[in-house]
Design an enzyme around this catalytic site. Structure first.
Site, mmCIF file in Angstrom:
data_model
loop_
_atom_site.group_PDB
_atom_site.id
_atom_site.type_symbol
_atom_site.label_atom_id
_atom_site.label_comp_id
_atom_site.label_asym_id
_atom_site.label_seq_id
_atom_site.Cartn_x
_atom_site.Cartn_y
_atom_site.Cartn_z
ATOM 1 N N TYR A 27 0.554 -4.877 11.681
ATOM 2 C CA TYR A 27 0.382 -3.478 11.279
ATOM 3 C C TYR A 27 1.063 -2.531 12.260
ATOM 4 C CZ TYR A 27 -2.604 -4.030 7.204
ATOM 5 O OH TYR A 27 -3.075 -4.307 5.944
ATOM 6 N N HIS B 111 0.824 -1.216 0.000
ATOM 7 C CA HIS B 111 0.000 0.000 0.000
ATOM 8 C C HIS B 111 0.860 1.269 0.000
ATOM 9 C CE1 HIS B 111 -3.760 -2.255 0.676
ATOM 10 N NE2 HIS B 111 -3.047 -3.000 1.497
ATOM 11 N N ASN C 50 -10.039 -3.398 1.551
ATOM 12 C CA ASN C 50 -9.655 -3.327 0.141
ATOM 13 C C ASN C 50 -10.898 -3.106 -0.717
ATOM 14 O OD1 ASN C 50 -6.851 -3.831 0.525
ATOM 15 N ND2 ASN C 50 -7.229 -6.036 0.626
#
Length: 492
Positions: A348, A65, A138
């Site tokens: 993350y 990303h 997404n």
């Protein structure tokens, strides 16, 4: 003087140039030298500061990303779902919550064309009164692999060859030939939806199943869906090539210009819910991230709307430093047992600490807009001013106490330690159903993309045969059409 009042900000700009320490700079054009020719003197402090800052002004790009654009706005509840969740931001119709949203490509690098075939990221950060909720999704509702042990390999297989830095189909098809679970995602990846016209004209999905918990503690599994009010629009391969050759930032420009013109992008939020007692009633595992939930059995429930009405003020501060984390939830929302989701909760936050620093949550774009308190302290680039004497818990000198318990799922989990796949893989059914739902011209484009990829000269006969077998298991005619174009017979 309040030590936090004059923190670096354009709000406190002086009318003249200064060093980072506030000293005046009277010449920002010519270096300090011995005579007009030089050499340059090291005592030209501002020159050294300017060069050193320039050398360090970029941070590591996201490993996925990396290419993206952000915008700000609000989320407004339009339908009452308080019987399903006690989440404060979903408390009642009319409730509004400020948000920041980031759209992105997944595989390609920062600065790459936004017209390239790829899944698009759709992340929304809700700045709630009770903490941030990050819905990190997404533009397709499924993912390639259901277990995070394969995730690093998945991304490497999609990225360029480490020797040549050229993106090649043979690498992708070789790796995923070992993961038949990826077939459903390829039914999106090689479809029109992975060439969206721009960010405004694409759907968004939470991808994973989460859980909603109401004030009585009753839990339901949930999936989140964003539907653009302006409809879904996609490009052809030819259009994508033309657009990318004209403007590699076309989607970012479209988003920015639309908001600046008052044509605010808007999405409707819908959810699907499932009673945990019904999980075993399907021929697939509803917590499998490679599967969608049938809308005829679990219909979409309207919840609210997302409106993006403000452009970001600074691309670096509010896009590059913007950090999402599926681990950021609020009371009334909880994780499911989805294997990939469980590991994203760690991954993350870990990548943000590497990319931005251990105190990335102190950055204004990431910090909650509500009060917050813990004993996480210090570290590189700490920006908080704290004057308390007690930095431990518990203490009789500090009145801080644990928060009130909020409802979380009360299910009992048990089982043996094991490394295994889930019992209900069912890897081909939904891919076939999706293919058969298309018009013939859309099917043809899908087949053409498979033929193009499988025609890579380094794709072996064995790999072609495996993929044709996978496609045939999903839909016999699809596999036959690809096989006839490649003169290959299935071997599985």
């Amino acid at each position: 003087m309040d030590p936090s009042k004059y923190r670096p900000s354009s709000a406190y700009d002086t009318p003249f140039l200064t060093t980072n320490a506030g000293g005046p700079v009277y010449n920002n054009v010519s270096s300090l030298t011995v005579g007009p020719r030089g050499p340059v003197l090291l005592e030209d402090y501002y020159l050294i500061e300017k060069l050193a800052t320039f050398d360090r002004e970029k941070i590591p790009e996201r490993v996925v990303h990396a290419r993206g654009a952000s915008a700000k706005g609000f989320f407004e509840v339009t339908h009452d779902i308080s019987h399903l969740t006690c989440a404060d931001f979903l408390r009642a119709p009319g409730a509004q919550t400020p948000v920041i949203c980031r759209f992105s490509t997944v595989v390609h690098e920062r600065g790459s064309p936004e017209s390239i075939r790829d899944i698009r990221g759709f992340g929304v950060k809700f700045y709630n009164r009770g903490g941030n909720f990050d819905l990190v999704g997404n533009n397709v509702p499924v993912f390639f692999n259901r277990d995070a042990k394969s995730f690093p390999d998945t991304i490497r297989a999609l990225k360029p060859n480490p020797k040549s830095h050229i993106q090649e189909d043979w690498r992708t098809l070789d790796f995923f030939s070992f993961l038949p679970e990826s077939l459903h995602t390829f039914a999106f990846f090689y479809d029109d939806v992975c060439l969206p016209t721009d960010y405004r004209h694409m759907e968004g999905f939470g991808v994973h199943a989460y859980q909603l918990i109401n004030k009585e503690g009753k839990a339901h599994y949930v999936k989140f869906h964003w539907k653009p009010t302006c409809g879904v629009k996609c490009m052809s391969e030819e259009e994508a090539i033309r657009v990318g050759g004209t403007n590699h930032s076309h989607a970012t420009k479209d988003l920015y210009d639309s908001i600046a013109a008052g044509n605010y992008p808007e999405w409707k939020l819908f959810i699907q819910t499932m009673d945990p007692e019904d999980v075993d009633k399907f021929d697939f595992d509803p917590l499998d991230v490679t599967k969608t939930w049938p809308e005829d059995l679990l219909p979409l429930i309207p919840v609210g709307r997302l409106v993006l009405n403000r452009n970001i003020d600074n691309f670096f501060a509010e896009n590059e430093q913007l950090a999402f984390n599926p681990g950021h939830i609020v009371p009334g929302i909880y994780y499911s047992e989805d294997k990939l989701l469980q590991t994203r909760i760690f991954a993350y936050a870990d990548t943000q600490r590497h990319r931005i620093g251990p105190n990335y949550m102190q950055l204004p774009v990431n910090a909650p807009k509500c009060g917050h308190h813990n004993n996480h302290r210090d570290g590189a680039m700490n920006m908080t001013h704290r004057d308390e004497e007690v930095d431990y818990f518990p203490s009789r000198f500090d009145p801080c106490r644990p928060a009130e318990q909020y409802p979380i799922p009360a299910c009992v989990l048990n089982g043996r330690r094991t490394n295994c796949v889930i019992p209900k893989e069912n890897n081909s059914k939904q891919a076939g159903e999706r293919y058969r739902s298309w018009e013939s011209d859309r099917q043809d484009r899908y087949i053409n993309k498979w033929v193009e990829s499988l025609s890579d000269p380094r794709v072996t006969h064995e790999i072609r045969s495996i993929w044709i077998s996978y496609l045939s298991q999903a839909d016999k005619s699809c596999g036959q059409k690809v096989a006839s174009r490649l003169t290959v017979k299935p071997t599985m």
